[in-house]
Design an enzyme around this catalytic site. Structure first.
Site, PDB file in Angstrom:
ATOM      1  N   LEU A 116      11.346   7.790  -6.396  1.00  0.00           N
ATOM      2  CA  LEU A 116      12.761   7.514  -6.672  1.00  0.00           C
ATOM      3  C   LEU A 116      13.639   8.558  -5.986  1.00  0.00           C
ATOM      4  CD1 LEU A 116      14.611   5.586  -8.220  1.00  0.00           C
ATOM      5  CD2 LEU A 116      14.603   7.227 -10.103  1.00  0.00           C
ATOM      6  N   GLY A 171       0.828  -1.204   0.000  1.00  0.00           N
ATOM      7  CA  GLY A 171       0.000   0.000   0.000  1.00  0.00           C
ATOM      8  C   GLY A 171       0.859   1.250   0.000  1.00  0.00           C
ATOM      9  N   ASN A 185     -10.209   3.212   4.412  1.00  0.00           N
ATOM     10  CA  ASN A 185      -8.871   2.860   4.905  1.00  0.00           C
ATOM     11  C   ASN A 185      -7.815   3.385   3.932  1.00  0.00           C
ATOM     12  OD1 ASN A 185      -9.809   1.025   2.994  1.00  0.00           O
ATOM     13  ND2 ASN A 185      -8.896  -0.779   3.931  1.00  0.00           N
ATOM     14  N   ALA A 186      -8.206   3.570   2.671  1.00  0.00           N
ATOM     15  CA  ALA A 186      -7.283   4.082   1.660  1.00  0.00           C
ATOM     16  C   ALA A 186      -7.045   5.574   1.861  1.00  0.00           C
ATOM     17  CB  ALA A 186      -7.860   3.839   0.267  1.00  0.00           C
ATOM     18  N   GLY A 187      -5.869   6.013   1.503  1.00  0.00           N
ATOM     19  CA  GLY A 187      -5.558   7.448   1.489  1.00  0.00           C
ATOM     20  C   GLY A 187      -4.677   7.678   0.280  1.00  0.00           C
ATOM     21  N   HIS A 188      -5.248   8.259  -0.773  1.00  0.00           N
ATOM     22  CA  HIS A 188      -4.503   8.450  -2.023  1.00  0.00           C
ATOM     23  C   HIS A 188      -4.204   9.943  -2.193  1.00  0.00           C
ATOM     24  CE1 HIS A 188      -6.248   4.434  -3.743  1.00  0.00           C
ATOM     25  NE2 HIS A 188      -5.555   4.287  -2.637  1.00  0.00           N
ATOM     26  N   THR A 189      -2.934  10.269  -2.230  1.00  0.00           N
ATOM     27  CA  THR A 189      -2.538  11.683  -2.267  1.00  0.00           C
ATOM     28  C   THR A 189      -2.289  12.149  -3.695  1.00  0.00           C
ATOM     29  OG1 THR A 189      -1.341  11.170  -0.241  1.00  0.00           O
ATOM     30  CG2 THR A 189      -0.945  13.345  -1.205  1.00  0.00           C
TER      31      THR A 189
HETATM   32  P1  GDP Z   1      -1.258   5.727  -2.368  1.00  0.00           P
HETATM   33  O1  GDP Z   1      -2.061   5.290  -1.200  1.00  0.00           O
HETATM   34  O2  GDP Z   1      -0.647   4.590  -3.104  1.00  0.00           O
HETATM   35  O3  GDP Z   1      -1.997   6.663  -3.278  1.00  0.00           O
HETATM   36  O4  GDP Z   1      -0.018   6.553  -1.764  1.00  0.00           O
HETATM   37  P2  GDP Z   1      -0.097   7.654  -0.606  1.00  0.00           P
HETATM   38  O5  GDP Z   1      -0.677   8.877  -1.168  1.00  0.00           O
HETATM   39  O6  GDP Z   1      -0.700   7.106   0.624  1.00  0.00           O
HETATM   40  O7  GDP Z   1       1.443   7.812  -0.284  1.00  0.00           O
HETATM   41  C1  GDP Z   1       2.366   8.136  -1.266  1.00  0.00           C
HETATM   42  C2  GDP Z   1       3.092   9.387  -0.804  1.00  0.00           C
HETATM   43  O8  GDP Z   1       4.182   9.621  -1.669  1.00  0.00           O
HETATM   44  C3  GDP Z   1       2.243  10.649  -0.890  1.00  0.00           C
HETATM   45  O9  GDP Z   1       2.646  11.536   0.106  1.00  0.00           O
HETATM   46  C4  GDP Z   1       2.573  11.202  -2.265  1.00  0.00           C
HETATM   47  O10 GDP Z   1       2.352  12.605  -2.359  1.00  0.00           O
HETATM   48  C5  GDP Z   1       4.019  10.879  -2.325  1.00  0.00           C
HETATM   49  N1  GDP Z   1       4.589  10.661  -3.654  1.00  0.00           N
HETATM   50  C6  GDP Z   1       4.131   9.948  -4.690  1.00  0.00           C
HETATM   51  N2  GDP Z   1       5.053   9.868  -5.662  1.00  0.00           N
HETATM   52  C7  GDP Z   1       6.120  10.573  -5.210  1.00  0.00           C
HETATM   53  C8  GDP Z   1       7.427  10.830  -5.743  1.00  0.00           C
HETATM   54  O11 GDP Z   1       7.789  10.378  -6.812  1.00  0.00           O
HETATM   55  N3  GDP Z   1       8.253  11.572  -4.969  1.00  0.00           N
HETATM   56  C9  GDP Z   1       7.891  12.086  -3.750  1.00  0.00           C
HETATM   57  N4  GDP Z   1       8.756  12.836  -3.100  1.00  0.00           N
HETATM   58  N5  GDP Z   1       6.700  11.835  -3.233  1.00  0.00           N
HETATM   59  C10 GDP Z   1       5.834  11.073  -3.952  1.00  0.00           C
HETATM   60  P1  IMO Z   2      -3.816   2.821   0.316  1.00  0.00           P
HETATM   61  O1  IMO Z   2      -4.941   2.603  -0.660  1.00  0.00           O
HETATM   62  C1  IMO Z   2      -1.355   1.208   3.475  1.00  0.00           C
HETATM   63  C2  IMO Z   2      -3.252  -1.615   6.202  1.00  0.00           C
HETATM   64  C3  IMO Z   2      -3.403  -1.207   7.638  1.00  0.00           C
HETATM   65  C4  IMO Z   2      -3.265  -2.555   8.306  1.00  0.00           C
HETATM   66  C5  IMO Z   2      -4.004  -3.483   7.355  1.00  0.00           C
HETATM   67  C6  IMO Z   2      -5.454  -3.736   7.719  1.00  0.00           C
HETATM   68  O2  IMO Z   2      -3.678   4.220   0.760  1.00  0.00           O
HETATM   69  O3  IMO Z   2      -2.555   2.223  -0.204  1.00  0.00           O
HETATM   70  P2  IMO Z   2      -7.638  -2.252   7.549  1.00  0.00           P
HETATM   71  O4  IMO Z   2      -7.971  -0.915   8.150  1.00  0.00           O
HETATM   72  O5  IMO Z   2      -7.733  -2.275   6.070  1.00  0.00           O
HETATM   73  O6  IMO Z   2      -8.398  -3.377   8.181  1.00  0.00           O
HETATM   74  O7  IMO Z   2      -6.100  -2.499   7.953  1.00  0.00           O
HETATM   75  O8  IMO Z   2      -3.945  -2.843   6.087  1.00  0.00           O
HETATM   76  N1  IMO Z   2      -3.840  -0.691   5.212  1.00  0.00           N
HETATM   77  C7  IMO Z   2      -3.107   0.115   4.431  1.00  0.00           C
HETATM   78  N2  IMO Z   2      -1.779   0.341   4.417  1.00  0.00           N
HETATM   79  N3  IMO Z   2      -2.162   1.805   2.578  1.00  0.00           N
HETATM   80  C8  IMO Z   2      -3.485   1.556   2.570  1.00  0.00           C
HETATM   81  O9  IMO Z   2      -4.302   2.023   1.612  1.00  0.00           O
HETATM   82  C9  IMO Z   2      -4.027   0.716   3.561  1.00  0.00           C
HETATM   83  N4  IMO Z   2      -5.277   0.289   3.862  1.00  0.00           N
HETATM   84  C10 IMO Z   2      -5.144  -0.580   4.862  1.00  0.00           C
HETATM   85  O10 IMO Z   2      -2.395  -0.318   8.042  1.00  0.00           O
HETATM   86  O11 IMO Z   2      -1.919  -2.952   8.328  1.00  0.00           O
HETATM   87 MG    MG Z   3      -2.179   5.612   0.847  1.00  0.00          MG
END
Ligand code: GDP
Ligand code: IMO
Ligand code: MG
Length: 460
Positions: free
Chosen positions: A368, A52, A78-82
């Protein structure tokens, strides 16, 4: 395609080729708002290849330029997509990351578990940031609901031995009810009298469990009022999304399936029991939307240039001083819970297995730039378990926790790369590194991300 090909082709092939020419929306190339990327689109599944937080939101935002529809098929808030664009930071939990682009339709599919109150709050929050949400959002009436007792049960289980380190969003108990065939769905919420009746029975049952665990019971009246009100706010978006997606495909629209979580959090293929409760791998895109496998054209896997994990369970290449270095740079804090992510070296045993399970066609490598000052860089190329070499992760959690990574060391580049916009602008050591980890993973490299913003991306 040379002209001679058309002269020698069979009538049916010719017909198919004419179809491609007159239906340019399928397999077409599109450009983003800035016109810098030329992105080949087709129905595309995007999945996380690690634990994740691979940067799926950022890559989805880039790929959305070439798509018409972006769909979430599993997971919940549970997801957090930035996504970072023009200095603004957006963190999407339930709404597909495509919502930030104009004229794109976003769909929350049947496989997602939805907390209606959290979804209303997310819609309101995005509107405050001037994001348009009206006819561009559709929600499946078959999606299951996350209700307050799910959250409370999740919290209670996390206080006990055998905790998973969940996000405490009620995801496990909600999918548990779905599998036990005792869940409530959005279609129930759209019929308030039916919903209230079912909710009352569920609250009586769950209050007994909560009280036995030492937690406070919940009030049917309060939950009913709050959730029926949230349901009314969601009513305009609720529909049969399966039919919508099929009609869209018949018109040649391009769909992007936005995976949540990552391969090793998959309920079947992940590091069980330290997983989430849905199929986070490519197959989940079909079951969670009603789009059949033969309509899927490609699978893009997203992986960081290193490994991270939030929550409990094995992370074979974990390295505390590498994690400290990233945290000191302000990186690797959870987008949903703010927890520090555990960090480790790139694990090719894991990503190769992820390539197999998901059928990865193309890889996007993110973050990277997190390795800019690291030299040498370690890459895990195998595991050692009780003196035996393993090339795939063992299924058993204890065995996985006992695996010792076998490392190779490669030179770092010791310079900032966030300004690179073409592959040739990366230092030679960085080019070698991404090629090496793609080769070890066994799929074609198609994107390299060198910063969090939309523009900080190299499309190969
Ligand atoms: P996701 O759940 O897969 O969408 O990823 P998240 O948003 O939870 O976490 C990825 C983190 O990396 C976020 O803070 C993004 O803004 C950051 N991010 C993504 N790609 C890059 C990158 O190439 N470089 C840097 N510095 N940050 C990145
Ligand atoms: P995104 O989409 C990272 C992890 C939790 C825990 C396990 C079970 O942003 O990549 P849950 O609340 O789903 O029952 O937790 O899964 N987890 C994640 N870790 N990114 C996520 O989503 C996650 N969603 C759940 O931390 O280990
Ligand atoms: Mg995330």
């Amino acid at each position: 395609m040379p002209l001679t090909y058309y002269l020698w082709a069979s009538p049916s092939t010719l017909l198919a080729k004419c179809w491609e020419i007159f239906l340019p929306t399928r397999n077409a190339s599109s450009s983003d708002a800035g016109g810098r990327f030329s992105i080949h689109m087709a129905n595309t599944i995007l999945v996380g290849m690690q634990w994740g937080d691979e940067g799926k939101g950022k890559i989805i935002d880039v790929l959305t330029a070439g798509a018409d529809i972006v769909v979430r098929s599993q997971g919940g808030n549970n997801a957090g997509h930035t996504v970072i664009h023009r200095g603004m930071k957006y963190v999407l939990h339930l709404i597909p990351s495509g919502i930030l682009r104009h004229r794109k339709i976003c769909v929350i599919g049947n496989g997602v578990v939805i907390d209606p109150v959290a979804l209303v709050a997310e819609i309101d929050g995005l509107r405050q940031l001037r994001v348009k949400i009206d006819t561009n959002l559709l929600i499946s009436d078959c999606a299951h609901l996350v209700l307050p007792y799910h959250r409370m049960l999740d919290e209670q289980r996390e206080l006990r031995r055998g905790r998973i380190g969940t996000t405490k969003r009620g995801i496990g108990p909600a999918y548990g009810d779905k599998a036990a065939r005792t869940g409530l769905r959005l279609s129930d919420l759209m019929q308030p009298i039916v919903f209230s009746k079912k909710l009352q029975a569920k609250i009586i049952e769950n209050n007994r469990i909560l009280q036995a665990l030492g937690a406070k019971p919940i009030s049917f009246r309060d939950v009913n009022e709050t959730y029926v009100a949230a349901g009314e706010k969601l009513r305009p978006y609720v529909t049969n999304t399966v039919v919508y997606l099929h009609k869209a495909m018949d018109k040649g629209k391009q769909i992007l399936f936005e995976g949540a979580q990552g391969t090793f959090l998959d309920i079947d293929h992940g590091t069980y029991p330290y997983v989430t409760s849905s199929n986070t791998t490519a197959g989940g895109a079909c079951t969670g939307t009603g789009v059949p496998p033969h309509r899927m054209d490609r699978v893009v896997g997203v992986m960081k240039g290193y490994s991270t994990r939030v929550g409990d369970g094995a992370l074979p290449t974990e390295d505390a001083s590498f994690a400290q270095m990233l945290h000191n740079l302000g990186r690797e804090f959870g987008a949903t819970t703010g927890r520090k992510r555990r960090c480790g070296w790139f694990d090719a045993v894991a990503t190769r297995y992820a390539g197999m399970i998901n059928g990865i066609d193309e890889i996007a490598i993110t973050n990277l730039d997190g390795l800019d000052q690291v030299d040498p860089i370690r890459v895990c190329v195998g595991y050692q378990l009780h003196g035996k070499r393993l090339d795939v992760p063992p299924c058993d959690a204890t065995q996985l926790a006992n695996c010792e990574p076998v490392y190779e060391e490669v030179p770092g580049w010791k310079t900032s790369i966030h300004r690179a916009r073409k592959f040739s602008q990366l230092p030679s050591a960085a080019r070698k590194y991404v090629r090496y980890i793609s080769e070890l993973t066994g799929a074609k490299l198609s994107m390299v991300s060198v910063g969090p913003a939309r523009g900080e991306t190299i499309v190969l």
